[in-house]
Design an enzyme around this catalytic site. Structure first.
Site, mmCIF file in Angstrom:
data_model
loop_
_atom_site.group_PDB
_atom_site.id
_atom_site.type_symbol
_atom_site.label_atom_id
_atom_site.label_comp_id
_atom_site.label_asym_id
_atom_site.label_seq_id
_atom_site.Cartn_x
_atom_site.Cartn_y
_atom_site.Cartn_z
ATOM 1 N N ALA A 111 33.606 25.189 18.193
ATOM 2 C CA ALA A 111 33.703 24.858 16.762
ATOM 3 C C ALA A 111 32.710 25.697 15.962
ATOM 4 O O ALA A 111 33.033 26.182 14.873
ATOM 5 C CB ALA A 111 33.461 23.367 16.533
ATOM 6 N N ASP A 112 31.516 25.887 16.510
ATOM 7 C CA ASP A 112 30.550 26.758 15.847
ATOM 8 C C ASP A 112 31.064 28.190 15.765
ATOM 9 O O ASP A 112 30.951 28.842 14.720
ATOM 10 C CB ASP A 112 29.222 26.750 16.621
ATOM 11 N N VAL A 113 31.613 28.698 16.860
ATOM 12 C CA VAL A 113 32.075 30.088 16.882
ATOM 13 C C VAL A 113 33.250 30.279 15.923
ATOM 14 O O VAL A 113 33.276 31.220 15.119
ATOM 15 C CB VAL A 113 32.456 30.512 18.320
ATOM 16 N N GLY A 119 32.010 30.139 12.412
ATOM 17 C CA GLY A 119 31.340 31.393 12.058
ATOM 18 C C GLY A 119 32.335 32.509 11.810
ATOM 19 O O GLY A 119 32.193 33.299 10.869
#
Lengths: 398, 398
Positions: A170-172, A175
């Site tokens: 989810a972070d990747v 981003g």
């Protein structure tokens, strides 16, 4: 230290982000040649500087996501620090932040504040839930993005709990979505002179990535759930137990399944239960059992070699050590890159996945130590003298 | 039908891609206002047109990924079709394709061919393994990207096989990486006049997304493997069994764990085994058992409400039906959007996750039926007459 090559050479980015989603976005721009200036809290810096693994006291986690960036410290809560930041915004192109929504506004540094000093500025924000809506002020972390988007409910096996993806996806994906947004806004601003704000929520980014999964429910009413490694609509397109691990066989259509039958010469595969893709999806469990009786008697590499030679898509399920030694991934595609760090020494980073023909991406500079470029950047951008900079350091502004 | 708003209004994209990774990239550009022209094989079209679920004979899978695009058919294997494509390249900005490497070159339509007719063209390619290296000609599918990158080896539970992510995440991350690359190259071309080729491999894109997982192995020699829903470096940051499903509690630091202790008032949590983050990571199994004794006695929504009120990050693990009805995700963030399709009727799509302040993304047009805009586009772009277009259709070129 500015980079003269790369598709984004000449673009200046002020990167206030911490930990993963925001820094990943800044890393993409830095790898493309932008002058990305990471701005950290004096004395402390990005929380990820404390993350394992540590090499000579430097975090490999941090060093990977912040390579190719220059770094300064700046206390944005002080009036002087705020003014220095606003001066930098005047001659920058992009600002990135991943604070909880409202924090930048409280500092007097929200998009509406920044566009007053530079109407062309592109403001990219990543947060758990975005800058609008009832959950906006909730803390958002990777696992919360994976959970609330529904991704975890569809990952895993019929007899396991909902399962997260093995990386902070989810972070990747958040981003990456931010990078897509700021680059599109930047292209528009090159034509119109007007900037924009890009507001990315980790949860939204994961919802978008779930595309067909949502679509199944929204348009048929059936709730997709955990089905292991097979897919909803095609079979055999799954993992299979081999002698020494697991192997992928991916026959997405009748032609490829025909090749598989020709190659394996197992008479049961000729059965009417497996004659069409829809029939194979219905009888997937029986088909898997038949194929595994064969795969489990052979080593992964032998299965892959045999099937690829016959034109059938197949692959090993690599463990991480195998990936880093793979002649294609690590060799030809250069997905692991060594760099010399002044404190950590020689360290290995992940390469950039975007390969340009005319403007190479490069890992040309290790991540900054805390405040490493305070003097360099305040002189270069704002014409401060060494004495003024020392005073700011003594006053805790830098 | 050109869009006059959106950050990419005025940008023309020729989209030769099929199924998922490439179409996702084209969809992002189309949602941002680019004029994306999807080019399909006459009589057959994108394979995804056959994918489930079907609504009045139209694929919802296809309609989601191809909304906001106009569509023509064109036989690129014919000399006339090839020439029409090259004429379109002359007045376009971006070409997208996701054929197996070598296919475009064989058609005489590789990047080197296209730059001869338009040196400013941006060429975006997505494939399984990329356009260079020993595996370049292998077929690449989502499950192969997930398997070979190592992602599957780290997803799942200690007692399950390697596990794929519940959506086609390698395709999505590959498509996003392509969008990042073509937008960066397009910004550069606005300044220099010179185009570029962007070469994305699904496997590379997943390797990049594995960032810290690779870094652990590369810099310590330990091979990360499947650890369920907990993370390598923090605890409690995990899923927990509730009365009616699973709930996330994410205490990333001592402060948040302190708040959790205050809120739950369970004396065992005061134990020295849980006094620091490192100690909690070591004793994660015991800590999970203590917390689950409490969570399993309460419903998800009650736990989330209580913890959020105390400032502790918490979330439900949503099933897909919950996500689509969520007041924040579906409501305020507009992540599900209805559109009227001429054949399928009213259908619901996934919204775009990139929210701009000054230039809204919009779902303004349903996906094209096969060849829907043949007349419109050949007249508009190339000044063909209706009679010429009819002749091309009769000859199987369109």
């Amino acid at each position: 230290m500015n980079n003269k090559t790369g598709v984004l050479s000449g673009v200046r980015v002020l990167d206030l982000t911490r930990v993963l989603a925001g820094p990943y976005c800044g890393m993409m721009l830095a790898d493309f040649g932008a002058d990305v200036i990471k701005i950290e809290l004096p004395g402390k810096g990005d929380d990820a500087r404390a993350n394992a693994p540590q090499i000579n006291g430097e975090s490999a986690y941090f060093m990977n996501l912040n390579r190719n960036k220059r770094g300064i410290t700046l206390n944005l809560k002080s009036e002087q620090g705020r003014n220095i930041f606003l001066k930098m915004v005047r001659n920058s192109d992009i600002v990135l932040e991943n604070y909880r929504p409202g924090v930048m506004e409280k500092l007097g540094l929200g998009y509406e504040d920044l566009r007053k000093v530079n109407p062309a500025i592109i403001y990219g924000a990543v947060s758990g839930f975005g800058h609008t809506g009832p959950y906006s002020r909730r803390a958002g972390y990777d696992i919360i993005g994976q959970a609330m988007s529904g991704l975890m409910s569809t990952t895993g096996w019929p007899d396991t709990p909902p399962t997260r993806t093995g990386t902070a996806i989810a972070d990747v994906v958040g981003g990456m979505s931010c990078a897509i947004g700021v680059l599109a806004a930047y292209a528009n601003r090159l034509k119109t002179g007007v900037g924009d704000k890009v507001d990315i929520a980790l949860v939204d980014a994961m919802v978008s990535s779930l595309e067909i999964i949502n679509i199944i429910y929204l348009n048929t009413g059936r709730i997709p759930t955990r089905i292991g490694n097979r897919y909803e609509a095609i079979y055999p397109y799954d993992s299979f137990q081999a002698q020494d691990g697991y192997v992928i066989i991916a026959c997405g259509n009748d032609k490829l399944f025909g090749l598989l039958k020709q190659t394996l010469k197992i008479s049961e595969l000729e059965d009417a239960r497996f004659s069409t893709n829809i029939a194979r999806v219905t009888h997937h469990a029986e088909l898997k059992a038949i194929l595994e009786r064969w795969t489990c008697e052979h080593p992964i590499d032998q299965i892959v070699e045999l099937l690829l030679a016959a034109g059938i898509p197949a692959a090993p399920i690599n463990t991480i050590d195998r990936v880093t030694k793979d002649p294609h991934i690590a060799g030809a595609r250069e997905m692991f890159v060594d760099i010399e760090h002044p404190v950590a020494g020689k360290i290995t980073m992940t390469g950039n996945q975007v390969k340009f023909s005319n403007n190479k991406t490069s890992i040309r500079m290790p991540a900054p130590t805390l405040g490493q470029h305070n003097h360099e950047i305040l002189k270069e951008l704002l014409n401060y003298s060494d004495a003024e900079i020392e005073q700011l350091i003594n006053d805790g502004i830098l």
